[in-house]
Design a protein around this motif. Structure first.
Motif, short mmCIF file in Angstrom:
data_model
loop_
_atom_site.label_atom_id
_atom_site.label_comp_id
_atom_site.label_asym_id
_atom_site.label_seq_id
_atom_site.Cartn_x
_atom_site.Cartn_y
_atom_site.Cartn_z
N GLU B 42 1.40 -1.63 0.07
CA GLU B 42 -0.35 0.15 -0.03
C GLU B 42 1.10 1.39 -0.06
OE1 GLU B 42 0.14 -2.03 2.76
OE2 GLU B 42 1.02 -0.52 4.82
N ILE B 43 0.20 2.01 -0.33
CA ILE B 43 0.70 3.76 -0.79
C ILE B 43 0.98 3.96 1.47
CG2 ILE B 43 0.60 5.62 -0.83
CD1 ILE B 43 -0.32 4.77 -3.30
N LYS B 44 2.56 4.38 1.76
CA LYS B 44 1.98 4.53 3.81
C LYS B 44 2.26 6.26 3.22
CE LYS B 44 2.57 0.94 6.26
NZ LYS B 44 3.20 -0.24 6.43
N PHE B 45 1.11 6.45 4.13
CA PHE B 45 1.97 7.97 4.26
C PHE B 45 3.21 8.52 5.49
CE2 PHE B 45 1.02 12.27 6.66
CZ PHE B 45 1.63 12.39 7.96
N LEU B 46 3.97 9.43 5.53
CA LEU B 46 5.53 9.56 6.04
C LEU B 46 5.25 10.39 6.76
CD1 LEU B 46 8.12 9.21 3.44
CD2 LEU B 46 7.56 7.59 4.67
N LEU B 47 4.65 12.07 6.20
CA LEU B 47 4.19 12.74 6.66
C LEU B 47 3.41 13.97 6.37
CD1 LEU B 47 7.33 15.52 7.52
CD2 LEU B 47 7.59 14.44 5.61
N HIS B 48 3.19 15.47 6.95
CA HIS B 48 2.32 16.40 6.46
C HIS B 48 2.72 17.86 6.74
CE1 HIS B 48 -1.67 18.24 6.64
NE2 HIS B 48 -1.18 18.78 6.25
N PHE B 49 2.51 18.51 5.95
CA PHE B 49 3.27 19.65 6.13
C PHE B 49 2.31 20.67 5.96
CE2 PHE B 49 7.81 19.93 6.74
CZ PHE B 49 8.87 19.11 5.51
N VAL B 50 1.89 21.79 7.33
CA VAL B 50 1.41 22.37 7.16
C VAL B 50 2.23 24.37 6.55
CG1 VAL B 50 -0.83 24.29 7.58
CG2 VAL B 50 -0.90 21.84 7.81
N LYS B 51 2.48 25.00 5.27
CA LYS B 51 3.24 25.35 5.26
C LYS B 51 4.30 25.10 5.19
CE LYS B 51 -0.36 29.72 5.17
NZ LYS B 51 -0.55 30.43 5.71
N GLU B 52 5.32 26.03 6.15
CA GLU B 52 6.52 25.16 6.59
C GLU B 52 6.62 24.73 8.12
OE1 GLU B 52 5.93 28.06 6.73
OE2 GLU B 52 6.08 29.53 8.59
N SER B 53 5.77 24.51 8.42
CA SER B 53 5.57 22.96 9.55
C SER B 53 5.54 22.52 9.64
CB SER B 53 4.41 24.07 10.70
OG SER B 53 4.92 25.34 10.95
N LYS B 54 5.58 21.64 10.64
CA LYS B 54 5.56 19.86 10.39
C LYS B 54 4.45 19.39 11.04
CE LYS B 54 10.46 17.68 9.23
NZ LYS B 54 12.03 17.51 10.27
N GLN B 55 3.38 19.39 10.67
CA GLN B 55 2.08 18.80 11.30
C GLN B 55 2.11 17.49 11.71
OE1 GLN B 55 -0.50 20.97 11.71
NE2 GLN B 55 -2.25 19.94 12.17
N ASP B 56 2.53 15.92 10.97
CA ASP B 56 2.10 15.28 11.09
C ASP B 56 3.74 14.56 10.54
OD1 ASP B 56 -0.50 12.72 11.40
OD2 ASP B 56 1.87 12.56 11.91
N GLU B 57 4.19 13.82 11.63
CA GLU B 57 5.41 13.23 10.54
C GLU B 57 5.41 11.83 11.72
OE1 GLU B 57 9.87 14.95 12.14
OE2 GLU B 57 8.32 15.55 13.32
N SER B 58 4.47 11.56 11.74
CA SER B 58 4.70 9.74 13.02
C SER B 58 4.63 8.78 11.00
CB SER B 58 2.42 9.45 13.27
OG SER B 58 2.03 10.12 11.77
N GLY B 59 4.43 9.19 10.29
CA GLY B 59 4.66 8.22 9.32
C GLY B 59 6.75 8.00 8.41
N MET B 60 7.35 9.01 9.66
CA MET B 60 9.05 8.48 9.12
C MET B 60 9.31 7.75 9.31
SD MET B 60 9.61 11.15 6.77
CE MET B 60 10.56 11.91 7.32
N PRO B 61 10.24 6.88 8.70
CA PRO B 61 10.53 5.36 9.70
C PRO B 61 11.40 5.44 10.55
CG PRO B 61 10.02 5.83 7.01
CD PRO B 61 10.36 6.92 7.23
N ASN B 62 12.60 6.30 10.08
CA ASN B 62 13.20 6.42 11.47
C ASN B 62 14.67 7.76 11.24
OD1 ASN B 62 15.49 5.87 8.66
ND2 ASN B 62 15.08 3.58 9.53
#
Lengths: 112, 112
Positions: B42-62
């Motif tokens: 499946e396509i897996k989420f890594l992270l989400h930016f809102v403008k220049e801020s990281k909103q959600d980086e829960s999918g970053m592997p390491n």
């Protein structure tokens, strides 16, 4: 943990047939269920989407059926054409967050 | 209107090297997402930016993965050092509203 399960992995139909792709989800907080179509070498493109307060949505030859109690939704392609051959992904998201949770994808081949 | 653009389209690197992927979102889109698809999954989420801020980086592997979004415009995803399991297709997507995501064509990364 696979939050969105998609089946089948691959599907072959004859032109004019009605391929059906099924997805099931677990998280009841999901509030938006899009389907994406991806051609080789391209990124996924939004095809059609549905919210859980609607049981069916139709756009052209593409129809989503949604069963909230069973936590399942499916994509039907009416009068399928060889040009519909692509990989299809179902997805789900909690609307406000925007992070998409994808199914594994279904490779559809429509034979002339 | 230009779509989401990703560079390079394909990268082959040796294990231990560094690779930087770039994404140019659609102009005016505040939301920028990175996803990854490993072979056939499946396509897996890594992270989400809102403008220049990281909103959600829960999918970053390491911590070998570092994402940045300069001035709220383009984004880069650096992998350092790359491992074999990092191979896959990396997608970037952008949206104006949370639920309308437009995807780039992807960067196919092969680590040998």
């Amino acid at each position: 943990q696979q939050q969105v399960k998609q089946s089948p992995q691959s599907l072959i139909v004859q032109k004019g047939g009605i391929p059906i792709i099924n997805c099931a989800y677990e998280n009841t907080a999901f509030d938006y269920f899009p389907w994406y179509q991806q051609f080789p070498g391209k990124g996924p493109a939004l095809l059609i989407a549905i919210r859980p307060d609607v049981s069916e949505k139709k756009e052209g030859r593409f129809t989503i059926s949604f069963n909230k109690s069973a936590k399942q939704f499916s994509l039907h392609i009416m009068d399928s054409q060889p040009g519909d051959s692509a990989t299809y992904f179902c997805a789900a998201t909690e609307d406000r967050r925007g992070k998409l949770i994808f199914g594994q994808g279904t490779e559809l081949s429509v034979k002339p | 209107e230009a779509g989401v653009t990703q560079f390079p389209s394909h990268s082959v690197i040796e294990k231990g090297q560094t690779v930087t992927l770039r994404c140019d979102p659609i102009s005016g889109h505040d939301n920028l997402y990175w996803y990854r698809r490993v072979m056939g999954k499946e396509i897996k989420f890594l992270l989400h930016f809102v403008k220049e801020s990281k909103q959600d980086e829960s999918g970053m592997p390491n911590n070998r993965f570092l994402a940045e979004r300069t001035g709220g415009t383009y984004s880069t995803l650096k992998v350092q050092p790359a491992e074999l399991e990092d191979s896959g297709v990396y997608f970037c997507a952008s949206s104006h509203r949370y639920t309308e995501a437009f995807f780039g064509q992807g960067t196919r990364l092969t680590v040998v």
